[in-house]
Every structure is written in structure tokens, then in C-alpha cells.
Design a protein around this motif. Sequence first.
Motif, PDB file in Angstrom:
ATOM      1  N   ASP A  77       0.724  -1.280   0.097  1.00 17.98           N
ATOM      2  CA  ASP A  77      -0.039   0.148   0.048  1.00 17.98           C
ATOM      3  C   ASP A  77       1.032   1.383  -0.183  1.00 17.98           C
ATOM      4  O   ASP A  77       1.739   1.429   0.975  1.00 17.98           O
ATOM      5  CB  ASP A  77      -0.904   0.093   0.954  1.00 17.98           C
ATOM      6  N   ARG A  78       0.732   2.078  -0.956  1.00 18.25           N
ATOM      7  CA  ARG A  78       1.559   3.312  -1.065  1.00 18.25           C
ATOM      8  C   ARG A  78       0.670   4.686  -0.990  1.00 18.25           C
ATOM      9  O   ARG A  78       0.914   5.379  -1.601  1.00 18.25           O
ATOM     10  CB  ARG A  78       2.562   3.439  -2.405  1.00 18.25           C
ATOM     11  N   SER A  79      -0.569   4.502  -0.421  1.00 18.11           N
ATOM     12  CA  SER A  79      -1.600   5.481  -0.413  1.00 18.11           C
ATOM     13  C   SER A  79      -0.843   6.906   0.570  1.00 18.11           C
ATOM     14  O   SER A  79      -1.174   7.709   0.023  1.00 18.11           O
ATOM     15  CB  SER A  79      -2.858   5.168   0.385  1.00 18.11           C
ATOM     16  N   ASP A  80       0.161   6.518   1.201  1.00 19.19           N
ATOM     17  CA  ASP A  80       0.758   7.887   2.356  1.00 19.19           C
ATOM     18  C   ASP A  80       1.608   8.371   1.075  1.00 19.19           C
ATOM     19  O   ASP A  80       1.968   9.619   1.329  1.00 19.19           O
ATOM     20  CB  ASP A  80       1.755   7.165   3.175  1.00 19.19           C
ATOM     21  N   GLU A  81       1.968   7.847   0.074  1.00 21.37           N
ATOM     22  CA  GLU A  81       2.864   8.642  -0.812  1.00 21.37           C
ATOM     23  C   GLU A  81       1.950   9.849  -1.524  1.00 21.37           C
ATOM     24  O   GLU A  81       2.468  10.730  -1.976  1.00 21.37           O
ATOM     25  CB  GLU A  81       3.586   7.636  -1.870  1.00 21.37           C
ATOM     26  N   ALA A  83       0.034  11.622  -0.417  1.00 23.40           N
ATOM     27  CA  ALA A  83      -0.222  12.896   0.599  1.00 23.40           C
ATOM     28  C   ALA A  83       1.137  13.362   0.623  1.00 23.40           C
ATOM     29  O   ALA A  83       1.312  14.531   0.534  1.00 23.40           O
ATOM     30  CB  ALA A  83      -0.602  12.402   2.047  1.00 23.40           C
ATOM     31  N   ALA A  84       2.057  12.570   0.620  1.00 27.63           N
ATOM     32  CA  ALA A  84       3.555  13.205   0.456  1.00 27.63           C
ATOM     33  C   ALA A  84       3.764  13.963  -0.636  1.00 27.63           C
ATOM     34  O   ALA A  84       4.484  15.107  -0.504  1.00 27.63           O
ATOM     35  CB  ALA A  84       4.637  12.107   0.531  1.00 27.63           C
ATOM     36  N   ARG A  87       2.216  17.297  -0.333  1.00 27.08           N
ATOM     37  CA  ARG A  87       3.089  18.285   0.499  1.00 27.08           C
ATOM     38  C   ARG A  87       4.257  18.789  -0.054  1.00 27.08           C
ATOM     39  O   ARG A  87       5.000  19.348   0.312  1.00 27.08           O
ATOM     40  CB  ARG A  87       3.535  17.333   1.941  1.00 27.08           C
TER      41      ARG A  87
END
Length: 413
Positions: A77-81, A83-84, A87
Motif C-alpha cells: 500500500d503506497r497511499s501515504d505517498e 499525501a507526501a 506536501r
Amino acid sequence: MIDAVVYGASEVVVGPDQTQEDAAVVVEDGRVRTVGPSDDLVREFPPENAVTSVDATGRAVIPGFVDAHTHGLFAGDRSDEFAAKLRGKTYQDILAEGGGILRTVRAVRAASDERLLGNLLAHLDTMLAHGTTTVEVKSGYGLDTETELRMLDAIAAADARHPVDVVPTFMGAHAVPEGRDADEYTDEVIDEQLPAVAEQGVAEFCDVFCEEGVFSVEQSRRVLDAGIEYGLAPKVHAEELAHIGGSQLAADIGAVSADHLLYATEDDAAALADAGVTPVLLPGTAFSLGAEYADPSLFAEAGAPVAVASDFNPNCHSQSMGMAVALACVGMGMAPRDALDAATRGGALALDRTDDTGTLREGAPADLAVLDAPSHAHVPYSFGVNRVATVLKRGDVVHDADGLAVPSPGSGR
Ligand code: NIG
Ligand code: FE
């Protein structure tokens, strides 16, 4: 045997520049027998005598989408990328920190064969529900012989099991593995991975990420030349993040397609057109990277018909070709009909399908979608909403959200 009669359609998109209104599609032995005025065809081929009849009254019928560029087999899972990136981190920053492709590589190496296959089958279900009937899937999250072969095995198994046709591409040159040198890894792809992939006999295409900081034009050329020796037709990820000459390489070696092309120039477009390379535009990638879109007018002016594809992957997480078509219109300024043609017939060209796949011409594979809308324009107009109601693959009903298909009483199906 008449497999299916799809009748009453407000319009049938037959192929680029070919539309019939108030039309029906008659399917025989998995292929389009004819498309014509619904009233006449219903008289000639009574729907109740076909294996299946599909009541498409007031709806548009389009060829199934041919999604010619995905990295649809992955784990993790790369869903946090996402958001990154919002930013301010770039795709290259994330890759340089061991994230991005390299993170998916760790997840894929750790995943079981069953998990890989299960993940791909689930994505194929979503694609099918959104009207995709043929999809290309690349390896390239293994970056070692064993895992690249495992990925290609999963792609072949999914193709055998799922109604969507899955076209396999070997992409051992998708990234340089952590701690390795690009030249030395290029040698591994050529000397170890490619012979094993050829022996396995699954892959049809060989692709390479020809990109600043990834594989140079020369390294890419070596990989693709070696692939050609083993019978794998070349594809190139070209000018996605910077302009380094991937399109000229694609033209030089007679690649089937050059993909991304965000930074392509007029000269690149002319070279691709001259060499008969299909440009594949991936507006979802530009959207999810927050980058400038590719410019389709370059290719239109050069006379090269383009494909539009989803680029479904952990960095561009949409299986929906309808969304790709909407982004092609809004982001790249394509007319709805041109975008639809690029997502159907264009995709088939980018996969070197010469049998009229991606059209509903006489004799074409009967892969089609019935929309819950009166015209194809509703695909991009209703962005983010799935307008596909029913899907036929080779004349069989493989998805039917609105219950439009009726099996005939005597057909035994
Ligand atoms: O087409 N550019 C390289 N490959 C993919 C991204 C793959 C990933 O980030 O996992 C692409 O955009
Ligand atoms: Fe890609």
C-alpha cells in the motif's frame, strides 16, 4: 450460432469516425457479425433466438476499453505517498529514499504466489466492471529473475482465469534495485532475466523505464535490442519526468509504442509517426503527479494516432478507463470522441492487435460495453462515475449491473 443480439441502442460506436444511430449489434461465434439499423436486424435475427439478448434501448454501445499500459500486478500500500506528493515531495525524491517502485518491489518479493494472483484478479474485476475488456500488465516489481518470473506466471494465470484478456509485458528494467549499479543491473536483465523470461514463454513485450536517473538511452537500447533477439516486441517509457531521448530510441528500434511523453517535442512526434510507433498518453499519471499533461496535438499534427491508457499502478491508483478518458478531455484538451477512440482502437494499436480489436467492425472480437447513458460523451462528461452497465467479452455477458441481458429459453445457458 448467434451468440447475442444487442438491440435498440441510441448509438453504436463502431470505430474511429464510424457511428450508427438506432442500431443493433449481432454477434456470431464471438465476433461481430453485423451492426445496423435495430429494427431491420431484430427482424432478421430475432433476439429471442440468440443465446442472449441485450436490451440496450436508449443506451450507447461502445467497444470494450483496451487499456494498453498498466502495472496492475503489485502488493502493498503506497497511499501515504499520495499525501507526501501533495506536501511537495517529488516522485524522484520518494524513489531516492527507497520508496515508490522500490517499496512495491519489497512487498511483491514478500508476497505469496496466491496473494499476487488474488490481487491481480481483484483489479481485473474492477477493470471489467468499468468496461475494460483487454489490458496490458507489466512485470517489473521483482527486479530479480525469480520474482520477475513469478509475476509473469501470475499474469498468465490471471489471463487464463479471467474474462478480461491480459497481455503480458516483461519489465525487468523498471528500476535499478537498491544498492546496485545501473550498468551492472542492465547486464543482469540481459544475461540472466531475459533468457529465463524467453524460456518461460509468457511475455509478449519488453518495456524499459528510459528516464533520467533510471536507465539511460544506451542502457535502454541494449535491453530492448536483447528483447528483440528473444522475440519480445519493444515498448518504451519515454520522456515521463524529463526529456532524455526515449522517443527517438523508440523510433530507431521500431518500438510498438512509446509511452508517457509528457516532455516529448515536435521532432519526437514526427519521428514516432514516421516509424509507426503508437504514442500512449497516460493522463492519470500527470493528474496524480500534479505534473503537466502530455500534448496530444503534437501527435495529431504529426499524423500518429494515439492511445489513451490508465497507467494503473501504486502511484496512479485508478483502474478506470472512463476516468482516463475524462482526464484526456479536461487535462489534455482531447475531444470526447477522440479520447474514446484512443482508449479503444488506439489501445489495440499500442498492443499490436491487428484483428480490429477495439472496434465493433464486422469480424472484430465482440468485446463491448453498454452504457447507462444515451451517448459515448457521457463517459468523460460524468467524470469519476462509472457509466458502464453491461459488458460482453467475445459475445458472452461477463458483467450486467442493470440486468439488461436475457438468456434465451432454449439456449441452455
Ligand atoms: O508508468 N514510470 C514508471 N513506472 C510507472 C510507475 C510505477 C510505480 O510508481 O510503481 C509509471 O508511471
Ligand atoms: Fe508505466
